[in-house]
Motif scaffolding. Sequence first.
Motif, short mmCIF file in Angstrom:
data_model
loop_
_atom_site.label_atom_id
_atom_site.label_comp_id
_atom_site.label_asym_id
_atom_site.label_seq_id
_atom_site.Cartn_x
_atom_site.Cartn_y
_atom_site.Cartn_z
N GLU A 69 -20.91 -51.76 -3.52
CA GLU A 69 -20.78 -50.64 -4.06
C GLU A 69 -22.20 -49.85 -4.67
OE1 GLU A 69 -20.45 -53.94 -7.86
OE2 GLU A 69 -17.46 -54.40 -6.81
N ILE A 70 -21.66 -49.15 -5.16
CA ILE A 70 -22.96 -48.28 -6.17
C ILE A 70 -23.34 -48.40 -7.38
CG2 ILE A 70 -23.99 -45.92 -6.11
CD1 ILE A 70 -24.25 -46.78 -3.77
N SER A 71 -24.34 -49.05 -8.33
CA SER A 71 -24.59 -48.75 -9.41
C SER A 71 -23.47 -47.95 -10.51
CB SER A 71 -25.84 -49.20 -10.01
OG SER A 71 -25.81 -49.26 -11.21
N ALA A 72 -23.19 -48.46 -11.40
CA ALA A 72 -22.37 -47.60 -11.96
C ALA A 72 -22.60 -46.83 -12.79
CB ALA A 72 -21.15 -48.74 -12.88
N ASP A 73 -24.76 -47.85 -13.08
CA ASP A 73 -26.39 -46.89 -13.88
C ASP A 73 -26.60 -45.50 -13.01
OD1 ASP A 73 -24.66 -47.85 -16.02
OD2 ASP A 73 -26.22 -49.76 -15.63
N ALA A 74 -26.31 -45.82 -11.43
CA ALA A 74 -27.27 -44.41 -10.84
C ALA A 74 -27.22 -42.94 -11.69
CB ALA A 74 -26.42 -44.37 -9.89
N GLU A 75 -26.58 -42.39 -12.42
CA GLU A 75 -26.50 -41.68 -12.76
C GLU A 75 -27.80 -41.67 -14.42
OE1 GLU A 75 -24.10 -38.15 -14.94
OE2 GLU A 75 -23.17 -38.82 -13.65
N ALA A 76 -27.10 -42.93 -14.34
CA ALA A 76 -28.07 -42.59 -16.25
C ALA A 76 -30.05 -42.95 -15.89
CB ALA A 76 -27.52 -44.36 -17.02
N VAL A 77 -29.80 -43.84 -14.79
CA VAL A 77 -31.65 -44.05 -14.60
C VAL A 77 -32.11 -42.83 -13.45
CG1 VAL A 77 -30.87 -46.79 -14.77
CG2 VAL A 77 -30.86 -45.35 -12.39
N ALA A 78 -30.90 -42.24 -13.36
CA ALA A 78 -31.56 -40.73 -12.30
C ALA A 78 -32.29 -39.90 -13.70
CB ALA A 78 -30.33 -39.97 -11.45
N LYS A 79 -31.67 -39.94 -13.99
CA LYS A 79 -32.66 -39.64 -15.82
C LYS A 79 -33.62 -39.87 -16.19
CE LYS A 79 -28.99 -36.44 -17.27
NZ LYS A 79 -28.08 -35.89 -18.54
N SER A 80 -34.76 -41.49 -15.61
CA SER A 80 -35.58 -41.50 -16.30
C SER A 80 -36.76 -41.46 -16.02
CB SER A 80 -35.58 -43.06 -16.02
OG SER A 80 -36.83 -43.87 -16.38
N ALA A 81 -38.28 -40.73 -16.80
CA ALA A 81 -39.20 -40.67 -16.08
C ALA A 81 -39.99 -41.76 -15.61
CB ALA A 81 -39.69 -39.51 -17.08
N GLY A 82 -39.50 -42.72 -15.13
CA GLY A 82 -40.14 -43.93 -14.47
C GLY A 82 -40.97 -43.19 -13.40
N GLN A 83 -41.87 -43.60 -12.87
CA GLN A 83 -43.02 -43.51 -11.66
C GLN A 83 -41.53 -44.35 -10.63
OE1 GLN A 83 -46.15 -41.94 -10.62
NE2 GLN A 83 -44.49 -42.01 -8.40
N LYS A 84 -41.61 -43.16 -9.61
CA LYS A 84 -41.01 -43.53 -7.99
C LYS A 84 -41.89 -43.97 -7.13
CE LYS A 84 -36.79 -42.39 -9.15
NZ LYS A 84 -36.17 -41.17 -9.12
N TRP A 85 -41.38 -44.81 -5.43
CA TRP A 85 -42.64 -45.68 -5.14
C TRP A 85 -41.77 -46.01 -3.91
CZ3 TRP A 85 -47.26 -47.03 -6.94
CH2 TRP A 85 -47.84 -46.83 -7.89
N ALA A 86 -42.51 -45.80 -2.92
CA ALA A 86 -42.27 -46.15 -1.36
C ALA A 86 -43.06 -47.00 -1.28
CB ALA A 86 -42.40 -45.00 -0.77
N LEU A 87 -42.80 -48.07 -0.34
CA LEU A 87 -43.06 -49.24 0.11
C LEU A 87 -43.26 -49.39 2.16
CD1 LEU A 87 -43.96 -52.01 -1.00
CD2 LEU A 87 -41.99 -52.80 -0.12
N LYS A 88 -44.96 -48.71 2.45
CA LYS A 88 -44.42 -48.77 3.68
C LYS A 88 -45.25 -50.14 4.81
CE LYS A 88 -46.29 -44.68 5.83
NZ LYS A 88 -47.37 -44.19 5.86
N SER A 89 -44.42 -50.20 5.82
CA SER A 89 -45.23 -52.01 6.41
C SER A 89 -46.06 -51.38 6.98
CB SER A 89 -44.10 -51.83 7.11
OG SER A 89 -44.55 -52.77 8.24
N LEU A 90 -47.26 -52.25 7.12
CA LEU A 90 -48.94 -52.36 7.74
C LEU A 90 -47.99 -52.31 9.39
CD1 LEU A 90 -51.36 -53.38 5.87
CD2 LEU A 90 -50.90 -50.91 6.31
#
Length: 487
Positions: free
Chosen positions: A21-42
């Motif tokens: 499944e993909i969240s049914a809200d994926a399109e909705a949350v794509a319009k958020s101005a929240g900061q995106k993050w990436a997680l890198k393993s040391l």
Amino acid sequence: MFCTAIAGLQIVLAPSAGAAEISADAEAVAKSAGQKWALKSLATGMYVSVGVNDTDTQQWRMRARAASVGSWERFTLHTNHRAKTVGFRSEITGFFATAEFHDSGNQEGMLRARGARLGQWQQFTPQYLAGPPPAGSPAGSVMVTLQASEEAGGELKYVSAEVGETGEGLLRARATSVGLWEKFVLEPVTGTISNEPPTAGAAPASLLNVMSWNVCANNNNDCGWSHERAGYLELNEQIKNRLKNPDVIFFQEFCEKHAKRVEWMLESETGTGWDVRFAPVHHATSGPLVQKECAMGPAPDLADRGSFGVAIAVPDENVWYKRHDLPSPDAATWEQRTALCASIPSRAVMVCNAHFSAGGKKNDDPDGDWRRKQARKMLEIGEQYRKKGYRVVFGGDFNSVPPDYTISDGPNNILVDTYEAYRECDEGLWAGSPRNGRATKPFPDREIKIDYIFAPNAAQFASCTVTSDAGKSDHYPIYGRVSLPGT
């Protein structure tokens, strides 16, 4: 440790989504101005990626094996414990990273991006590490370990990126101590929206109809929503009943996953295209800002409603928006307040919506010091866009009375400079008190004005209306019809 302490607060474990499944809200949350993050393993030097093409029980598993950042590697950070715990919502699935302790053998504690809401298995206690992140890390990066709780009273486990022939950087919550495999770098990811707005062209004189309403949609027993929180069907009905041909709407105390549904309702009701954007408020401890979650929906579904914050509805020509974090009290205890701006290029208009800190002895700004800073910041934001050729119209819930209002239990000077630089919707209603207005916030013993619409001094308000019908909110909606001069 905090993970053990919070276990009792989780009434039920959040169920996991189906493997494909993909969240049914994926399109909705794509319009958020929240900061995106990436997680890198040391340990691997690689980014954590969600396995979209994996199969069966391996679907959506998380592995530190990507050399660059795309939608499979982007997450937003969420909390319902004032950033003492953090959840990672995957951009590609729309679901939360989940430490799955029901699996056995070499899969136990495996992380998969399929949690439907922030339950026990979706929350991690961050420990931010001293010292600078590795060379080349983007500004704002922090090193962190993540600790998961197996179950109520269970042993706390650190998340590891497993290195080796079979590990492939697989993330599992199973370590009892911290080594290289348990250390990660949180890196802010630049969004797809440019930091600079589009060029504002020449625009003729026009009327702009603006509505502002604090819908009180999160979790407040002073409001009339079901189980003290709004579902989108109730919210849409309440908004629909109060529309007066708006061109722009400012919403405060709004839940992120309602944005798309409100957009659809506006399009159905008005017959025109709309774009509803959202910006979260945040909490933070010693690390980055983490989005505050709306309380979950009512039983029995306990639906996740996304982050809590402000929203702005504009014509669908909008292609640019930006979140501005406002000066705020300690974000570990109180909310980091926010403002959201969006452009309407054809009108050379920039509209901005904000929700200031609250006054009163029990709230975050009893003396008004933070609200004064927030008001000054809004003027700085407005000046920034004015210099780019935009006519700036802004408003929202400023939690402050106007300068000519006499109040015994708080300051009335927070918006003095705002009234000097801009014209308010209700300004001049009474000749003896030009910087006053009709009440927008009812209390049992009085009513006060704390909701505003401001426009440039060169503009004129053709009308200003406050509808004394809060509905299921605890605020009255305010409407301004502003006549903007040509540019």
